[in-house]
Write a protein that holds these residues in place. Sequence first.
Motif, mmCIF file in Angstrom:
data_model
loop_
_atom_site.group_PDB
_atom_site.id
_atom_site.type_symbol
_atom_site.label_atom_id
_atom_site.label_comp_id
_atom_site.label_asym_id
_atom_site.label_seq_id
_atom_site.Cartn_x
_atom_site.Cartn_y
_atom_site.Cartn_z
ATOM 1 N N THR A 1 -23.678 51.729 35.012
ATOM 2 C CA THR A 1 -22.167 51.423 35.137
ATOM 3 C C THR A 1 -21.973 50.742 36.453
ATOM 4 O O THR A 1 -22.531 50.784 37.377
ATOM 5 C CB THR A 1 -21.522 52.721 35.044
ATOM 6 O OG1 THR A 1 -20.088 52.909 35.572
ATOM 7 C CG2 THR A 1 -22.239 53.558 36.331
ATOM 8 N N SER A 2 -20.610 50.097 36.333
ATOM 9 C CA SER A 2 -20.022 49.091 37.695
ATOM 10 C C SER A 2 -19.575 50.394 38.573
ATOM 11 O O SER A 2 -19.639 49.918 40.049
ATOM 12 C CB SER A 2 -18.812 48.628 37.176
ATOM 13 O OG SER A 2 -17.710 49.561 36.774
ATOM 14 N N TYR B 1 -19.223 41.256 41.198
ATOM 15 C CA TYR B 1 -20.515 41.973 41.316
ATOM 16 C C TYR B 1 -21.317 41.436 40.030
ATOM 17 O O TYR B 1 -20.778 41.345 39.028
ATOM 18 C CB TYR B 1 -20.442 43.496 41.529
ATOM 19 C CG TYR B 1 -19.863 44.052 42.357
ATOM 20 C CD1 TYR B 1 -20.595 44.182 43.723
ATOM 21 C CD2 TYR B 1 -18.545 44.738 42.057
ATOM 22 C CE1 TYR B 1 -20.069 44.872 44.703
ATOM 23 C CE2 TYR B 1 -17.844 45.100 43.291
ATOM 24 C CZ TYR B 1 -18.640 45.534 44.437
ATOM 25 O OH TYR B 1 -18.082 46.224 45.492
ATOM 26 N N ILE C 1 -25.182 47.030 32.913
ATOM 27 C CA ILE C 1 -24.257 47.371 34.119
ATOM 28 C C ILE C 1 -22.798 47.147 33.450
ATOM 29 O O ILE C 1 -22.241 46.095 33.695
ATOM 30 C CB ILE C 1 -24.750 46.848 35.273
ATOM 31 C CG1 ILE C 1 -26.144 46.791 35.518
ATOM 32 C CG2 ILE C 1 -23.692 47.456 36.392
ATOM 33 C CD1 ILE C 1 -26.709 46.060 36.843
ATOM 34 N N PHE D 1 -18.741 47.254 33.176
ATOM 35 C CA PHE D 1 -17.571 47.341 33.982
ATOM 36 C C PHE D 1 -16.661 48.289 32.825
ATOM 37 O O PHE D 1 -16.910 48.451 31.833
ATOM 38 C CB PHE D 1 -17.110 46.261 34.488
ATOM 39 C CG PHE D 1 -17.602 45.967 35.686
ATOM 40 C CD1 PHE D 1 -16.954 45.871 37.069
ATOM 41 C CD2 PHE D 1 -18.963 45.295 35.697
ATOM 42 C CE1 PHE D 1 -17.656 45.403 38.231
ATOM 43 C CE2 PHE D 1 -19.899 45.078 36.995
ATOM 44 C CZ PHE D 1 -19.000 45.104 38.028
ATOM 45 N N ARG E 1 -9.131 47.701 38.498
ATOM 46 C CA ARG E 1 -10.451 47.630 37.503
ATOM 47 C C ARG E 1 -10.753 46.297 36.760
ATOM 48 O O ARG E 1 -9.678 45.626 36.355
ATOM 49 C CB ARG E 1 -10.617 48.814 36.576
ATOM 50 C CG ARG E 1 -10.598 50.231 37.542
ATOM 51 C CD ARG E 1 -11.901 50.270 38.072
ATOM 52 N NE ARG E 1 -11.936 51.475 39.022
ATOM 53 C CZ ARG E 1 -11.693 51.849 40.153
ATOM 54 N NH1 ARG E 1 -11.181 50.900 40.876
ATOM 55 N NH2 ARG E 1 -11.756 52.982 40.714
ATOM 56 N N VAL F 1 -24.877 42.530 33.523
ATOM 57 C CA VAL F 1 -23.623 42.814 33.753
ATOM 58 C C VAL F 1 -22.777 42.484 32.445
ATOM 59 O O VAL F 1 -22.797 41.370 32.196
ATOM 60 C CB VAL F 1 -22.889 42.112 34.948
ATOM 61 C CG1 VAL F 1 -21.463 42.425 35.060
ATOM 62 C CG2 VAL F 1 -23.813 42.790 36.275
ATOM 63 N N ALA G 1 -18.702 42.352 31.664
ATOM 64 C CA ALA G 1 -17.464 42.700 32.457
ATOM 65 C C ALA G 1 -16.380 41.155 31.848
ATOM 66 O O ALA G 1 -17.022 40.537 31.069
ATOM 67 C CB ALA G 1 -17.501 42.246 34.098
ATOM 68 N N LEU H 1 -13.013 46.806 41.641
ATOM 69 C CA LEU H 1 -14.370 46.755 40.644
ATOM 70 C C LEU H 1 -14.006 45.354 39.774
ATOM 71 O O LEU H 1 -13.393 45.369 38.780
ATOM 72 C CB LEU H 1 -14.796 47.766 39.930
ATOM 73 C CG LEU H 1 -15.363 49.149 40.727
ATOM 74 C CD1 LEU H 1 -15.487 50.149 39.564
ATOM 75 C CD2 LEU H 1 -16.566 48.567 41.526
ATOM 76 N N GLY I 1 -16.432 42.414 37.935
ATOM 77 C CA GLY I 1 -17.739 41.860 37.635
ATOM 78 C C GLY I 1 -17.862 40.548 37.363
ATOM 79 O O GLY I 1 -16.981 39.753 36.832
#
Length: 332
Positions: free
Chosen positions: A129-130, A145, A183, A185, A225, A250, A252, A294, A296
Amino acid sequence: MTAQRRRALVTGITGQDGGHLAQLLGEKDYEVFGLVRGQNNPRKAAVEAEFPDVTLIEGDLADPTSLVRAIEISNPDEVYNLAAVSHVGFSFTNPTLTLDVTGKGVLNLLEAVRLSGRAEHTRFYQASTSEMFGGLDYNRPGAGYDEDSLFHPRSPYGVAKLYGHWIAKNYRESYGMFVSCGILFNHEGERRGREFVTRKITDAVARIHLGLQSHIELGDLWPKRDWGYAGDFTRGMWQMLQHDTPEDFVLATGQTQSIEDFLTLAFAEIGIDDWRPLVRQNPAFLRPAEVDILLGNPAKAESVLGWKREVSFEQMVKLMVEHDIALNSPAA
Protein backbone atom coordinates in the motif's frame (compact mmCIF):
# COMPACT_ATOMS: atom_id res chain seq x y z
CA MET A 1 -7.33 -32.50 -25.00
CA THR A 2 -8.95 -29.73 -22.93
CA ALA A 3 -6.53 -27.37 -21.21
CA GLN A 4 -6.72 -27.47 -17.42
CA ARG A 5 -8.29 -24.41 -15.85
CA ARG A 6 -5.99 -22.27 -13.76
CA ARG A 7 -6.75 -22.17 -10.05
CA ALA A 8 -6.54 -19.10 -7.82
CA LEU A 9 -6.91 -18.61 -4.08
CA VAL A 10 -8.05 -15.13 -3.05
CA THR A 11 -7.87 -13.98 0.57
CA GLY A 12 -10.04 -10.99 1.41
CA ILE A 13 -12.59 -12.07 -1.17
CA THR A 14 -15.39 -10.44 0.83
CA GLY A 15 -13.78 -7.01 0.42
CA GLN A 16 -13.82 -4.45 -2.38
CA ASP A 17 -10.78 -5.74 -4.26
CA GLY A 18 -11.76 -9.35 -3.66
CA GLY A 19 -15.07 -8.79 -5.41
CA HIS A 20 -13.48 -7.12 -8.41
CA LEU A 21 -10.83 -9.84 -8.62
CA ALA A 22 -13.36 -12.66 -8.34
CA GLN A 23 -15.25 -11.13 -11.26
CA LEU A 24 -12.09 -10.69 -13.34
CA LEU A 25 -10.80 -14.22 -12.72
CA GLY A 26 -14.22 -15.68 -13.44
CA GLU A 27 -14.26 -13.90 -16.80
CA LYS A 28 -10.86 -15.45 -17.52
CA ASP A 29 -12.21 -18.93 -16.70
CA TYR A 30 -10.20 -19.49 -13.53
CA GLU A 31 -11.36 -21.90 -10.87
CA VAL A 32 -11.57 -19.47 -7.97
CA PHE A 33 -11.33 -20.23 -4.25
CA GLY A 34 -11.94 -17.58 -1.62
CA LEU A 35 -10.78 -17.54 1.99
CA VAL A 36 -13.44 -16.34 4.44
CA ARG A 37 -12.92 -15.81 8.16
CA GLY A 38 -15.30 -17.25 10.74
CA GLN A 39 -18.40 -19.39 10.63
CA ASN A 40 -20.75 -16.40 10.84
CA ASN A 41 -19.02 -13.98 8.49
CA PRO A 42 -21.82 -11.54 7.55
CA ARG A 43 -20.41 -11.01 4.04
CA LYS A 44 -20.18 -14.70 3.16
CA ALA A 45 -23.78 -14.94 1.92
CA ALA A 46 -23.30 -11.91 -0.35
CA VAL A 47 -20.24 -13.47 -1.98
CA GLU A 48 -22.06 -16.78 -2.46
CA ALA A 49 -24.98 -14.98 -4.08
CA GLU A 50 -22.86 -12.87 -6.44
CA PHE A 51 -20.25 -15.50 -7.26
CA PRO A 52 -21.90 -18.94 -7.04
CA ASP A 53 -18.99 -20.56 -8.90
CA VAL A 54 -16.45 -19.48 -6.27
CA THR A 55 -15.55 -22.14 -3.71
CA LEU A 56 -15.30 -20.61 -0.25
CA ILE A 57 -12.88 -22.02 2.34
CA GLU A 58 -13.00 -21.03 5.99
CA GLY A 59 -9.68 -19.77 7.29
CA ASP A 60 -7.89 -16.94 9.04
CA LEU A 61 -4.57 -15.26 8.29
CA ALA A 62 -3.81 -15.39 12.01
CA ASP A 63 -4.30 -19.20 12.03
CA PRO A 64 -1.43 -20.93 10.15
CA THR A 65 -3.10 -24.35 10.29
CA SER A 66 -6.18 -23.09 8.47
CA LEU A 67 -3.98 -21.60 5.75
CA VAL A 68 -2.16 -24.89 5.16
CA ARG A 69 -5.57 -26.52 4.78
CA ALA A 70 -6.71 -23.80 2.35
CA ILE A 71 -3.63 -24.34 0.17
CA GLU A 72 -4.19 -28.10 0.19
CA ILE A 73 -7.84 -27.71 -0.86
CA SER A 74 -7.33 -25.04 -3.52
CA ASN A 75 -3.99 -26.29 -4.91
CA PRO A 76 -3.55 -22.84 -6.47
CA ASP A 77 -1.53 -21.69 -9.44
CA GLU A 78 -1.92 -18.15 -8.13
CA VAL A 79 -2.50 -16.72 -4.64
CA TYR A 80 -3.78 -13.18 -4.18
CA ASN A 81 -3.34 -12.00 -0.60
CA LEU A 82 -5.79 -9.12 -0.28
CA ALA A 83 -6.95 -9.77 3.29
CA ALA A 84 -6.01 -7.24 5.95
CA VAL A 85 -7.29 -5.10 8.77
CA SER A 86 -7.29 -2.30 6.26
CA HIS A 87 -8.90 0.75 7.87
CA VAL A 88 -6.20 3.24 8.86
CA GLY A 89 -8.22 4.86 11.64
CA PHE A 90 -9.17 1.47 13.12
CA SER A 91 -5.50 0.49 13.25
CA PHE A 92 -4.76 3.22 15.81
CA THR A 93 -7.27 1.76 18.28
CA ASN A 94 -6.53 -1.88 17.42
CA PRO A 95 -2.80 -1.99 16.63
CA THR A 96 -2.14 -5.53 17.87
CA LEU A 97 -4.93 -7.07 15.79
CA THR A 98 -3.74 -5.05 12.80
CA LEU A 99 -0.21 -6.42 13.15
CA ASP A 100 -1.37 -10.01 13.64
CA VAL A 101 -3.52 -10.03 10.51
CA THR A 102 -2.04 -7.43 8.17
CA GLY A 103 1.62 -8.11 8.99
CA LYS A 104 2.17 -11.58 10.43
CA GLY A 105 -0.68 -12.95 8.33
CA VAL A 106 1.46 -12.48 5.22
CA LEU A 107 4.20 -14.59 6.78
CA ASN A 108 1.68 -17.28 7.72
CA LEU A 109 0.36 -17.50 4.17
CA LEU A 110 3.81 -17.53 2.57
CA GLU A 111 4.83 -20.34 4.92
CA ALA A 112 1.69 -22.29 4.04
CA VAL A 113 2.59 -22.10 0.35
CA ARG A 114 6.23 -23.00 1.02
CA LEU A 115 5.48 -25.94 3.33
CA SER A 116 2.86 -27.29 0.93
CA GLY A 117 5.60 -28.02 -1.61
CA ARG A 118 4.05 -25.59 -4.11
CA ALA A 119 6.64 -22.83 -3.69
CA GLU A 120 8.07 -23.42 -7.18
CA HIS A 121 4.69 -23.60 -8.88
CA THR A 122 2.50 -20.98 -7.18
CA ARG A 123 2.66 -17.30 -8.03
CA PHE A 124 1.94 -15.05 -5.06
CA TYR A 125 0.57 -11.50 -5.08
CA GLN A 126 0.98 -9.38 -1.95
CA ALA A 127 -1.22 -6.33 -1.59
CA SER A 128 1.13 -3.61 -0.39
CA THR A 129 0.00 0.00 0.00
CA SER A 130 0.95 3.63 -0.52
CA GLU A 131 0.44 4.11 3.23
CA MET A 132 3.93 2.61 3.62
CA PHE A 133 5.36 5.86 2.21
CA GLY A 134 3.60 7.93 4.84
CA GLY A 135 3.76 11.23 3.02
CA LEU A 136 7.20 12.03 4.44
CA ASP A 137 10.65 12.04 2.81
CA TYR A 138 8.90 13.34 -0.26
CA ASN A 139 12.12 14.16 -2.10
CA ARG A 140 10.74 14.32 -5.61
CA PRO A 141 7.80 16.76 -5.53
CA GLY A 142 5.55 16.41 -8.55
CA ALA A 143 7.06 13.11 -9.65
CA GLY A 144 5.27 10.90 -7.16
CA TYR A 145 6.44 7.91 -5.18
CA ASP A 146 7.80 4.99 -7.18
CA GLU A 147 9.25 1.57 -6.44
CA ASP A 148 12.54 3.09 -5.18
CA SER A 149 11.10 5.74 -2.86
CA LEU A 150 11.74 5.69 0.89
CA PHE A 151 9.18 4.26 3.29
CA HIS A 152 8.01 6.10 6.41
CA PRO A 153 4.60 4.73 7.52
CA ARG A 154 2.49 6.98 9.72
CA SER A 155 -0.03 4.50 11.14
CA PRO A 156 -0.07 0.99 12.65
CA TYR A 157 -1.70 -0.13 9.41
CA GLY A 158 1.16 1.28 7.34
CA VAL A 159 3.75 -0.29 9.64
CA ALA A 160 2.02 -3.70 9.46
CA LYS A 161 1.78 -3.48 5.69
CA LEU A 162 5.48 -2.61 5.48
CA TYR A 163 6.33 -5.78 7.43
CA GLY A 164 4.19 -7.80 5.02
CA HIS A 165 5.88 -6.12 2.07
CA TRP A 166 9.40 -6.87 3.29
CA ILE A 167 8.68 -10.46 4.34
CA ALA A 168 7.19 -11.08 0.89
CA LYS A 169 10.34 -9.75 -0.76
CA ASN A 170 12.42 -11.84 1.64
CA TYR A 171 10.65 -15.05 0.63
CA ARG A 172 11.17 -14.16 -3.02
CA GLU A 173 14.89 -13.70 -2.45
CA SER A 174 15.39 -16.53 0.06
CA TYR A 175 13.35 -19.31 -1.52
CA GLY A 176 13.08 -18.27 -5.15
CA MET A 177 9.31 -17.94 -4.90
CA PHE A 178 7.39 -15.99 -7.50
CA VAL A 179 6.21 -13.18 -5.23
CA SER A 180 5.14 -9.79 -6.58
CA CYS A 181 4.08 -6.86 -4.43
CA GLY A 182 1.63 -4.32 -5.75
CA ILE A 183 2.14 -0.95 -4.04
CA LEU A 184 -1.33 0.37 -4.65
CA PHE A 185 -2.39 3.94 -4.12
CA ASN A 186 -5.94 4.72 -3.05
CA HIS A 187 -8.51 2.95 -5.18
CA GLU A 188 -12.23 3.23 -4.63
CA GLY A 189 -15.53 2.23 -6.16
CA GLU A 190 -19.07 1.05 -5.57
CA ARG A 191 -17.82 -2.03 -3.67
CA ARG A 192 -15.92 0.03 -1.08
CA GLY A 193 -17.08 -0.35 2.54
CA ARG A 194 -18.97 2.56 4.09
CA GLU A 195 -16.34 2.91 6.82
CA PHE A 196 -13.98 4.43 4.22
CA VAL A 197 -14.26 8.17 3.64
CA THR A 198 -15.01 8.01 -0.11
CA ARG A 199 -17.94 5.61 0.26
CA LYS A 200 -19.06 7.40 3.41
CA ILE A 201 -19.31 10.56 1.33
CA THR A 202 -21.17 9.06 -1.64
CA ASP A 203 -23.57 7.15 0.61
CA ALA A 204 -24.32 10.32 2.60
CA VAL A 205 -24.75 12.38 -0.58
CA ALA A 206 -27.22 9.81 -1.87
CA ARG A 207 -29.15 9.81 1.42
CA ILE A 208 -29.21 13.62 1.54
CA HIS A 209 -30.55 13.63 -2.01
CA LEU A 210 -33.29 11.18 -1.02
CA GLY A 211 -34.16 13.09 2.16
CA LEU A 212 -32.92 10.32 4.45
CA GLN A 213 -30.32 12.40 6.33
CA SER A 214 -29.46 16.06 6.76
CA HIS A 215 -25.65 16.25 6.84
CA ILE A 216 -22.38 14.31 6.94
CA GLU A 217 -19.69 14.32 9.65
CA LEU A 218 -16.04 13.99 8.61
CA GLY A 219 -12.53 14.58 9.96
CA ASP A 220 -9.86 16.52 8.08
CA LEU A 221 -10.83 17.72 4.61
CA TRP A 222 -7.43 18.85 3.37
CA PRO A 223 -5.45 15.59 2.85
CA LYS A 224 -4.75 14.80 -0.81
CA ARG A 225 -4.79 11.31 -2.27
CA ASP A 226 -4.04 9.65 -5.58
CA TRP A 227 -7.46 8.11 -6.19
CA GLY A 228 -8.21 5.55 -8.90
CA TYR A 229 -10.90 2.97 -9.64
CA ALA A 230 -10.61 -0.40 -7.91
CA GLY A 231 -11.53 -2.38 -11.01
CA ASP A 232 -8.55 -0.92 -12.87
CA PHE A 233 -6.23 -1.75 -10.00
CA THR A 234 -7.29 -5.38 -9.62
CA ARG A 235 -6.61 -5.83 -13.33
CA GLY A 236 -3.09 -4.64 -12.55
CA MET A 237 -2.74 -7.28 -9.82
CA TRP A 238 -3.51 -10.00 -12.34
CA GLN A 239 -1.07 -8.52 -14.85
CA MET A 240 1.74 -8.66 -12.27
CA LEU A 241 1.36 -12.43 -11.91
CA GLN A 242 1.34 -12.90 -15.69
CA HIS A 243 4.70 -11.14 -16.02
CA ASP A 244 7.77 -13.28 -16.73
CA THR A 245 9.55 -12.34 -13.50
CA PRO A 246 8.36 -11.47 -9.97
CA GLU A 247 8.74 -7.76 -9.34
CA ASP A 248 7.18 -4.93 -7.36
CA PHE A 249 4.98 -2.35 -9.07
CA VAL A 250 3.33 0.92 -8.07
CA LEU A 251 -0.23 1.31 -9.32
CA ALA A 252 -1.48 4.89 -9.23
CA THR A 253 -3.02 7.59 -11.41
CA GLY A 254 -0.25 10.18 -11.07
CA GLN A 255 -2.79 12.80 -9.93
CA THR A 256 -4.03 13.97 -6.54
CA GLN A 257 -7.32 15.31 -5.29
CA SER A 258 -8.33 16.46 -1.81
CA ILE A 259 -11.31 15.28 0.19
CA GLU A 260 -12.82 18.69 -0.59
CA ASP A 261 -12.43 17.92 -4.30
CA PHE A 262 -14.22 14.60 -3.77
CA LEU A 263 -17.04 16.36 -1.90
CA THR A 264 -17.40 18.96 -4.66
CA LEU A 265 -17.83 16.34 -7.38
CA ALA A 266 -20.11 14.11 -5.29
CA PHE A 267 -22.51 16.92 -4.33
CA ALA A 268 -22.47 18.26 -7.90
CA GLU A 269 -24.05 14.94 -8.95
CA ILE A 270 -27.16 15.90 -6.96
CA GLY A 271 -27.13 19.54 -8.06
CA ILE A 272 -25.54 21.10 -4.96
CA ASP A 273 -22.68 23.54 -5.55
CA ASP A 274 -22.12 24.78 -1.98
CA TRP A 275 -21.76 21.66 0.17
CA ARG A 276 -20.21 23.30 3.23
CA PRO A 277 -23.49 23.82 5.15
CA LEU A 278 -24.08 20.07 4.83
CA VAL A 279 -20.64 18.94 6.09
CA ARG A 280 -19.58 19.07 9.73
CA GLN A 281 -16.12 18.33 11.09
CA ASN A 282 -16.09 15.89 14.00
CA PRO A 283 -12.92 15.70 16.15
CA ALA A 284 -13.66 12.00 16.75
CA PHE A 285 -12.62 11.30 13.17
CA LEU A 286 -9.21 13.00 13.45
CA ARG A 287 -6.17 10.70 13.53
CA PRO A 288 -3.11 10.96 15.81
CA ALA A 289 -0.92 11.23 12.70
CA GLU A 290 -2.21 12.15 9.25
CA VAL A 291 -0.62 11.80 5.84
CA ASP A 292 -0.76 15.13 4.01
CA ILE A 293 -0.35 13.93 0.43
CA LEU A 294 0.11 10.67 -1.43
CA LEU A 295 1.01 10.82 -5.12
CA GLY A 296 2.15 7.78 -7.08
CA ASN A 297 4.23 7.30 -10.21
CA PRO A 298 2.92 4.30 -12.23
CA ALA A 299 5.52 4.62 -15.00
CA LYS A 300 7.02 1.16 -14.41
CA ALA A 301 3.65 -0.62 -14.47
CA GLU A 302 2.65 1.28 -17.59
CA SER A 303 5.87 0.51 -19.48
CA VAL A 304 6.58 -3.04 -18.26
CA LEU A 305 3.07 -4.46 -17.81
CA GLY A 306 1.18 -2.27 -20.25
CA TRP A 307 -1.18 -1.34 -17.41
CA LYS A 308 -3.24 1.82 -17.56
CA ARG A 309 -6.32 3.09 -15.83
CA GLU A 310 -9.55 3.32 -17.78
CA VAL A 311 -11.86 5.08 -15.30
CA SER A 312 -11.15 8.73 -14.47
CA PHE A 313 -11.56 10.29 -11.02
CA GLU A 314 -14.67 12.15 -12.18
CA GLN A 315 -16.19 8.98 -13.66
CA MET A 316 -15.46 7.05 -10.47
CA VAL A 317 -17.21 9.59 -8.22
CA LYS A 318 -20.20 9.70 -10.55
CA LEU A 319 -20.43 5.90 -10.61
CA MET A 320 -20.31 5.72 -6.80
CA VAL A 321 -22.97 8.39 -6.26
CA GLU A 322 -25.31 6.84 -8.83
CA HIS A 323 -24.81 3.41 -7.26
CA ASP A 324 -25.62 4.69 -3.77
CA ILE A 325 -28.69 6.60 -4.92
CA ALA A 326 -30.02 3.40 -6.46
CA LEU A 327 -29.06 1.38 -3.38
CA ASN A 328 -30.73 3.80 -0.94
CA SER A 329 -33.82 4.34 -3.03
CA PRO A 330 -37.03 3.04 -1.40
CA ALA A 331 -37.70 1.07 -4.57
CA ALA A 332 -34.34 -0.75 -4.30
